[in-house]
Design a protein around this motif. Sequence first.
Motif, mmCIF file in Angstrom:
data_model
loop_
_atom_site.group_PDB
_atom_site.id
_atom_site.type_symbol
_atom_site.label_atom_id
_atom_site.label_comp_id
_atom_site.label_asym_id
_atom_site.label_seq_id
_atom_site.Cartn_x
_atom_site.Cartn_y
_atom_site.Cartn_z
ATOM 1 N N GLY A 79 67.055 26.773 -9.908
ATOM 2 C CA GLY A 79 66.669 27.963 -9.724
ATOM 3 C C GLY A 79 67.234 29.111 -10.479
ATOM 4 O O GLY A 79 67.942 28.437 -11.535
ATOM 5 N N PHE A 80 66.919 30.367 -10.355
ATOM 6 C CA PHE A 80 67.417 31.234 -11.408
ATOM 7 C C PHE A 80 68.756 31.801 -10.888
ATOM 8 O O PHE A 80 68.968 32.239 -9.798
ATOM 9 C CB PHE A 80 66.306 32.569 -11.521
ATOM 10 C CG PHE A 80 65.173 32.058 -12.056
ATOM 11 C CD1 PHE A 80 65.219 32.054 -13.434
ATOM 12 C CD2 PHE A 80 63.866 31.918 -11.358
ATOM 13 C CE1 PHE A 80 63.854 31.667 -14.186
ATOM 14 C CE2 PHE A 80 62.742 31.458 -11.904
ATOM 15 C CZ PHE A 80 62.770 31.294 -13.498
ATOM 16 N N LEU A 81 69.609 31.749 -11.559
ATOM 17 C CA LEU A 81 70.927 32.200 -11.393
ATOM 18 C C LEU A 81 71.571 33.335 -12.315
ATOM 19 O O LEU A 81 70.981 33.474 -13.439
ATOM 20 C CB LEU A 81 72.085 31.051 -11.619
ATOM 21 C CG LEU A 81 71.515 29.599 -10.530
ATOM 22 C CD1 LEU A 81 72.492 28.789 -11.150
ATOM 23 C CD2 LEU A 81 71.627 30.025 -8.927
ATOM 24 N N PHE A 82 72.703 33.873 -11.744
ATOM 25 C CA PHE A 82 73.133 35.042 -12.547
ATOM 26 C C PHE A 82 74.607 34.798 -12.455
ATOM 27 O O PHE A 82 75.317 34.682 -11.331
ATOM 28 C CB PHE A 82 72.900 36.425 -12.041
ATOM 29 C CG PHE A 82 73.452 37.690 -12.907
ATOM 30 C CD1 PHE A 82 73.016 37.849 -13.898
ATOM 31 C CD2 PHE A 82 74.573 38.329 -12.104
ATOM 32 C CE1 PHE A 82 73.891 38.793 -14.612
ATOM 33 C CE2 PHE A 82 75.300 39.077 -12.621
ATOM 34 C CZ PHE A 82 74.993 39.484 -13.902
ATOM 35 N N LYS A 83 75.243 34.584 -13.774
ATOM 36 C CA LYS A 83 76.710 34.570 -13.874
ATOM 37 C C LYS A 83 77.223 35.711 -14.420
ATOM 38 O O LYS A 83 76.871 36.305 -15.693
ATOM 39 C CB LYS A 83 76.998 33.470 -14.862
ATOM 40 C CG LYS A 83 78.421 33.166 -15.070
ATOM 41 C CD LYS A 83 78.546 31.866 -15.807
ATOM 42 C CE LYS A 83 80.233 31.624 -15.980
ATOM 43 N NZ LYS A 83 80.463 30.396 -17.019
ATOM 44 N N LEU A 92 69.992 34.507 -8.508
ATOM 45 C CA LEU A 92 69.580 35.907 -9.429
ATOM 46 C C LEU A 92 68.479 36.633 -8.205
ATOM 47 O O LEU A 92 68.543 37.636 -8.298
ATOM 48 C CB LEU A 92 68.704 35.563 -10.331
ATOM 49 C CG LEU A 92 68.252 36.719 -11.333
ATOM 50 C CD1 LEU A 92 69.374 37.491 -11.767
ATOM 51 C CD2 LEU A 92 67.457 36.038 -12.355
ATOM 52 N N ASN A 93 67.737 35.998 -7.438
ATOM 53 C CA ASN A 93 67.070 36.517 -6.367
ATOM 54 C C ASN A 93 67.789 37.608 -5.151
ATOM 55 O O ASN A 93 67.098 38.619 -4.626
ATOM 56 C CB ASN A 93 65.865 35.852 -5.876
ATOM 57 C CG ASN A 93 64.939 35.523 -6.890
ATOM 58 O OD1 ASN A 93 64.278 36.317 -7.533
ATOM 59 N ND2 ASN A 93 64.670 34.070 -7.040
ATOM 60 N N GLU A 94 69.092 37.352 -5.395
ATOM 61 C CA GLU A 94 69.938 37.948 -4.216
ATOM 62 C C GLU A 94 70.804 39.321 -5.087
ATOM 63 O O GLU A 94 71.229 40.044 -4.397
ATOM 64 C CB GLU A 94 71.026 37.102 -3.747
ATOM 65 C CG GLU A 94 70.333 36.196 -2.703
ATOM 66 C CD GLU A 94 71.250 35.071 -2.152
ATOM 67 O OE1 GLU A 94 72.494 35.075 -2.361
ATOM 68 O OE2 GLU A 94 70.947 34.251 -1.504
#
Length: 219
Positions: A79-83, A92-94
């Motif tokens: 999925g799409f992640l954010f670091k 990322l969607n949170e």
Amino acid sequence: IMEDSLATAIQPHFIQKVVYIDSPMTLKGPTLRGDGYDYDLISILQDYKTNHTNVISDIIKNTIIKGEAYYDQDAISRGFLFKDNKGRIFNLNECATGVRSFSIIQMLLDSGFIDENCLLIIDEPEAHLHPQWIIEYARLIVLLRKTIKAKFFIASHSTDMVEALRSLSESEGIESDLRYYLGEEEGESGNYFFRDLGLDIEPIFASFNKSFDKLEHYT
């Protein structure tokens, strides 16, 4: 280019790739409208594997969202992640919708999708953004136009966004690349005609000022 009902549509030679950014919510998955644009954007963000060093992408990561978005191919955490810049990883969607807005541009840049042959169609880029981030988003658009020669078609209802695009383009010496259009309803038909304003911004602000008239009416 977009209407299936057209018998023919000649694609401009200077546009080879088009992406439509409707909303940062797109990353959660395609909507039920069935137009396919959500699928296209998600597929682009998932499929491009190459990593392109880009100063504008670095601006997004280091000074705006303070982190980096990416697509994780792992079967478990896919999925799409954010670091963030502290090493913490989030879905990322949170994250805030503003972070998602900038993340889409960052990932398109890192993939190499945005170049001089790319057209980005963005619907209300100011939506969900803090007023200061509206200015940052406008700055990114102007810098991408100036340095990469990417093309943009933008619909906006924000005086901040329109004024920022004008002021920043002027300061970067590319105001002649701008062109403004104002949507005006044709009688009561429900159809709209888009009047070509050239570089004249005043009719747009006159239209936006109707909200103040409405407020005065109610108060």
